[in-house]
Design an enzyme around this catalytic site. Structure first.
Site, PDB file in Angstrom:
ATOM      1  CB  CYS A 171     -13.870  11.587  21.042  1.00 19.58           C
ATOM      2  SG  CYS A 171     -15.080  12.211  19.858  1.00 19.58           S
TER       3      CYS A 171
ATOM      4  CG  HIS B 196     -25.454   0.757  -4.169  1.00 24.12           C
ATOM      5  ND1 HIS B 196     -26.225   1.898  -4.228  1.00 24.12           N
ATOM      6  CD2 HIS B 196     -24.179   1.181  -4.017  1.00 24.12           C
ATOM      7  CE1 HIS B 196     -25.436   2.961  -4.112  1.00 24.12           C
ATOM      8  NE2 HIS B 196     -24.187   2.558  -3.976  1.00 24.12           N
TER       9      HIS B 196
ATOM     10  CD  GLU C 259     -17.439   3.731 -12.393  1.00 27.47           C
ATOM     11  OE1 GLU C 259     -17.482   4.950 -12.218  1.00 27.47           O
ATOM     12  OE2 GLU C 259     -17.528   3.211 -13.519  1.00 27.47           O
ATOM     13  CB  SER C 260     -20.715   3.504  -7.252  1.00 33.08           C
ATOM     14  OG  SER C 260     -21.907   3.049  -6.676  1.00 33.08           O
TER      15      SER C 260
ATOM     16  CD  GLU D  24      -2.487   1.801   0.450  1.00 32.00           C
ATOM     17  OE1 GLU D  24      -3.287   1.036  -0.115  1.00 32.00           O
ATOM     18  OE2 GLU D  24      -2.336   2.993   0.117  1.00 32.00           O
TER      19      GLU D  24
ATOM     20  CB  CYS E 115     -10.636  14.408  21.267  1.00 26.21           C
ATOM     21  SG  CYS E 115     -11.059  14.072  19.549  1.00 26.21           S
TER      22      CYS E 115
END
Lengths: 417, 479
Positions: free
Chosen positions: B400, B52, B337-338, B34, B442
């Protein structure tokens, strides 16, 4: 756990409210719940002076000012819990969590809300651009410099001319950073005049009114920001764009009272202040729940917070002793032309011991104008002021004897001369 | 370090990590490389977080198949990997009588794709489900199988699970060249040469570049930017389903949805972006999002915005998912992509099948597909929470305020498998800093905990790796 009065928050408001309650009745069991690891709230990081002129007739730093109050807690037998976060409030109960007690409840006679406020973050401002490191709210930067001892940047642009932004312009400069500009969207500053003089003018830092940031560049760390002049609708004017190289953007674009607990408990909120609606005793729409300090409305000077909070604490103590007062014959206080809001919003005449102090902020800048107060349509006060700006809180005082059972409405307005 | 692997996966987004988890079921030495400092830093971190239903893609396409299969797999995957996921259903809203046919077409397409439970609702039925929907609503396509998921946890959990089953990860490792060798491939990353029998290209917006290094059959990806606006959790309940406008050529349009954590999310735009790495939010984008949402819902208090962000979708010119072996054990996942987020478990399964049969991999005797999220005391019942705080007091210390996240959770996020090394890493694993103050209170505390736990000096802590240091030095007194 049980307490007569639970004060939520141990900053300037909470400290003064707790002491105010104790002064009213030394026998009361008072408990402050503070989420940080020390009392004093944001005063701890305000190492500049200028605090206490009204309260102590001398100029103190923030930590010194806080210490004056903290030192009194022992005398009044006031308890406090640190690192303790309140999760929920109800009329006679506060639920909180900390390491030692886990999640616990405190049964109580009265609650004083003193949670203060937070800064409006970048996200809430819809500033376009990338999202690199180097964008801070002024208060976060102040904490990093004054508490942690680290610099958040070397070349700085500040958006917003709120007091913390002005103070940080000076602080960063003193620490060797170059503050290139302070941009203010409005045609006037949101801060105190004295801060503009002492923090910007004295250091030749330009204040660019009617300017905003329209782009943030840099993928990892800020490399520059693009600023532009804005028109009367706050829209950037084409052709006025100017790119300023910098590694840091500080934001001082307004403070938001932290009323999440209040809202969850259905405390009625004034949309103009984002704080609870209160009466002359600083009591909210829920009987026995009081509010003061910046959670009620954002103040300019801590001295006013202390004074107001002492009165709120006193009211809470009296409530514990004598219980709920019927809300009859409440006089409405109306914010009229030029006045954004008033605190309080209503007055119960029977509960009013002394003169009535009404605090408010203006909707804009007014020059050579009059603050006008009417009681049932009759003009009571007409005071001339050279300049009124939204950055400075205003107040008027109505004499106790001018107010009686028959009064229905008080109005506060600013009229141009 | 021995740099020879059976399989190297390029990219630690949801696609790469889903494939890594599936392949970790086999006896093989696997590495994920990565370029950024953490998993979930590209397209996977900035999207709608929607699972979806699968009525959008053309029947027969890989996009359609992977969407349907991914949706099916998500329930069990979310359970196994402890991922916040709610099947809240979606509505595609028609606000123009003349566009009614479009809803019918979408319905038919959904049926052809095999979407379960689709229904066309009339105006009154829609209004009853969603009182804040526009008064112009004519009808809507209701898909009960659509849902919302935490995209961060999905990606992180897939990686954690792969890692616990032996997959190695190398971060800050950008692939600069790929060459064929006698027994596979040589991948150049920085100063390192990595050898592998098989390579899987899951490089998101950069997948075309990876592919083009080894093939003359060129691909071309456009980074299509989507701007979003995220609103305060105080608005929870304003809408209860994923609300889409009718789709256009450019995509599914500006949606309004609750996130799985109760914020309201509006967006995205679809603007071709010059850069594949820099995704700015623009004034124009914000304006389009605000304009878009107002067509389908009425009175959304958009002033309660807590942040804006944008993400880049990897749009390949063909418009289709490309999932195949290009040559000699170089496998492509290009143009994800989507609905890539929804599809990732299916893509993982599909690619693992291709790769394992090609390499004739053997299934492991033991494989652990279960992973747990950071313990969240404020989602536990009272008794369990009290016990946790008693045993570990750090779970009683709130760091937080806005999201009620404790020190215990932050420590866990740092110490766990593939733990956080930056503020954003902590944020994506715990939500610390995701609330209404956006880390104002925080972040200095999280920096302290990060520094203490990792040994990284306080002033070296970054927002998200690389040169994104939060601080520039000490004050005069301290230096």
């Amino acid at each position: 756990m049980r307490a007569d009065v639970v004060v939520i928050g141990g900053g300037p408001a909470g400290l003064a409210a707790a002491i105010g309650a104790a002064k009213e009745d030394k026998e009361l069991n008072i408990l402050i719940l503070e989420r940080d690891h020390e009392l004093g709230g944001i005063l701890n990081q305000c190492i500049h002076n200028g605090f206490g002129l009204h309260t102590f007739n001398e100029e103190l730093t923030g930590p010194e000012y806080a210490a004056r109050f903290e030192n009194q807690l022992k005398d009044y037998n006031i308890d406090y819990l640190l690192d303790t976060m309140v999760l929920d409030i109800a009329q006679n109960k506060v639920t909180a969590v900390n390491s030692a007690n886990g999640v616990f409840s405190v049964e109580c006679g009265a609650i004083v809300l003193c949670m203060g406020c937070r800064e409006r973050p970048r996200g809430a401002l819809n500033i376009p651009g990338l999202r690199p490191a180097g964008v801070f709210t002024a208060g976060t930067a102040q904490r990093l410099v004054n508490i942690e001892g680290y610099m958040p940047g070397k070349e700085v642009v500040i958006l917003g001319s709120g007091d913390i932004g002005l103070i940080m312009a000076r602080r960063m400069t003193l620490e060797g950073a170059k503050v290139k500009a302070v941009c203010e969207l409005m045609p006037y500053s949101g801060g105190l005049k004295r801060n503009i003089v002492q923090c910007l003018d004295d250091f030749d830092i330009p204040l660019l009114l009617s300017h905003t940031v329209i782009d943030i560049k840099g993928n990892e760390r800020v490399t520059s920001v693009v600023i532009a002049e804005v028109d009367e609708h706050s829209k950037p004017k084409k052709g006025t764009e100017q790119e300023i190289s910098c590694d840091t953007l500080l934001l001082s674009c307004g403070l938001l009272p932290e009323n999440e607990l209040s809202r969850a408990a259905d405390v009625k909120i004034n949309p103009a202040t984002n704080g609870p609606v209160v009466n002359e005793s600083f009591e909210t729409s829920i009987p026995g729940v009081f509010a003061c300090g910046n959670v009620l409305h954002v103040h300019d000077l801590v001295d006013y917070v202390s004074e107001e909070s002492a009165r709120a604490g006193k009211s809470a103590a009296r409530y514990v002793k004598s219980g709920q007062k019927p809300d009859v014959n409440a006089i409405q206080i109306k914010a009229e032309k030029g006045v954004r809001y008033t605190v309080p919003s209503t007055v119960r005449i029977n509960e009013l011991e002394d003169d009535l102090i009404i605090r408010f902020r203006s909707t804009g800048v007014f020059k050579d104008s009059y603050i006008e107060v009417t009681i049932d349509g009759q003009q009571k006060i007409r005071r001339r002021k050279q300049i009124i700006t939204p950055g400075e809180m205003e107040q008027v005082i109505l004499k106790r004897e001018d107010l009686n059972q028959d009064v229905n409405e008080i109005t506060v307005a600013i009229t141009e001369g | 370090m021995d740099n020879s692997y059976d399989i190297i996966i390029i990219g630690a987004g949801v696609t790469g990590c889903a494939i890594a988890r599936e392949l970790s079921k086999y006896e093989a030495r696997i590495l994920v490389v990565e370029k950024d400092e953490d998993v979930c830093t590209g397209t996977s971190k900035a999207n709608s977080g929607i699972v979806h239903a699968g009525y959008d893609a053309k029947p027969g396409t890989l996009k359609a198949k992977m969407n349907i299969r991914g949706n099916e797999l998500m329930t069990d995957l979310a359970k196994d990997l402890d991922i916040p996921f709610k099947r809240i259903g979606s509505l595609v809203v028609c606000i123009d009588e003349e566009q009614k046919q479009g809803i019918e077409d979408l319905y038919q397409r959904g049926l052809a794709n095999g979407v379960q439970g689709l229904k066309i609702l009339n105006r009154d039925e829609v209004k009853e489900l969603e009182p804040n929907i526009s008064d112009n609503v004519v009808c809507a396509l209701f898909a009960p199988t659509a849902g919302v998921i935490c995209p961060f946890r999905l990606n992180i959990a897939l990686a954690e699970c792969a890692c616990q089953n032996g997959v190695e990860f190398r971060f800050n490792t950008e692939v600069t060249d790929i060459n064929e060798s006698e027994n596979g491939w040589i991948i150049s990353a920085g100063n390192e040469k990595l050898n592998s029998k098989a390579v899987i290209n899951a490089a998101g917006c950069h997948a075309d570049e990876m592919h083009n290094l080894i093939s003359d059959n060129k691909y071309h990806i456009t980074a299509r930017r989507g701007d979003y606006i995220l609103l305060d959790r105080a608005l929870e309940g304003f809408v209860n389903h994923v609300i889409f406008p009718q789709p256009t050529k450019l995509g599914k349009g500006i949606l309004v949805t609750p996130t799985v954590h109760g914020n309201t999310l509006i967006g995205p735009t679809a603007i071709d972006n010059d850069s594949k790495d820099e995704a700015p939010v623009t004034a124009d984008g914000i304006a389009k999002v605000l304009e878009g949402q107002a067509k389908n819902v009425t009175g959304l208090p958009v002033k309660q915005v807590i942040t804006g962000f944008s993400g880049l979708r990897a749009h390949e010119d063909s418009g289709e998912f490309i999932l195949k072996e290009e040559i000699n054990c170089f496998f492509d996942c290009v143009g994800i992509e989507s609905p890539g987020l929804t599809a990732c478990p299916a893509i993982g399964e599909y690619m693992a099948d291709l790769v394992s049969s090609k390499l004739q991999l053997v299934i492991k005797q033991q494989w652990n597909g279960i992973c747990h999220d950071v313990k969240k005391p404020f989602e536990m019942d009272e008794k369990e929470r009290d016990q946790l705080i008693k045993e570990h007091p750090e779970y009683g210390r709130i760091i937080c305020r806005c999201e009620t996240i404790t020190e215990g959770e932050i420590i866990d996020a740092i110490r766990r498998t593939l733990g956080a090394r930056s503020l954003d890493g902590v944020k994506r694993r715990t939500r610390a800093g995701m609330g209404r103050c956006q880390g104002g209170f925080c972040s200095p505390k999280v920096m302290e905990i990060l520094s203490r736990e990792t040994g990284i000096p306080f002033n070296e802590i970054t927002k998200n790796g690389g040169n994104s240091k939060i601080l520039t030095g000490r004050t005069k007194n301290e230096s």
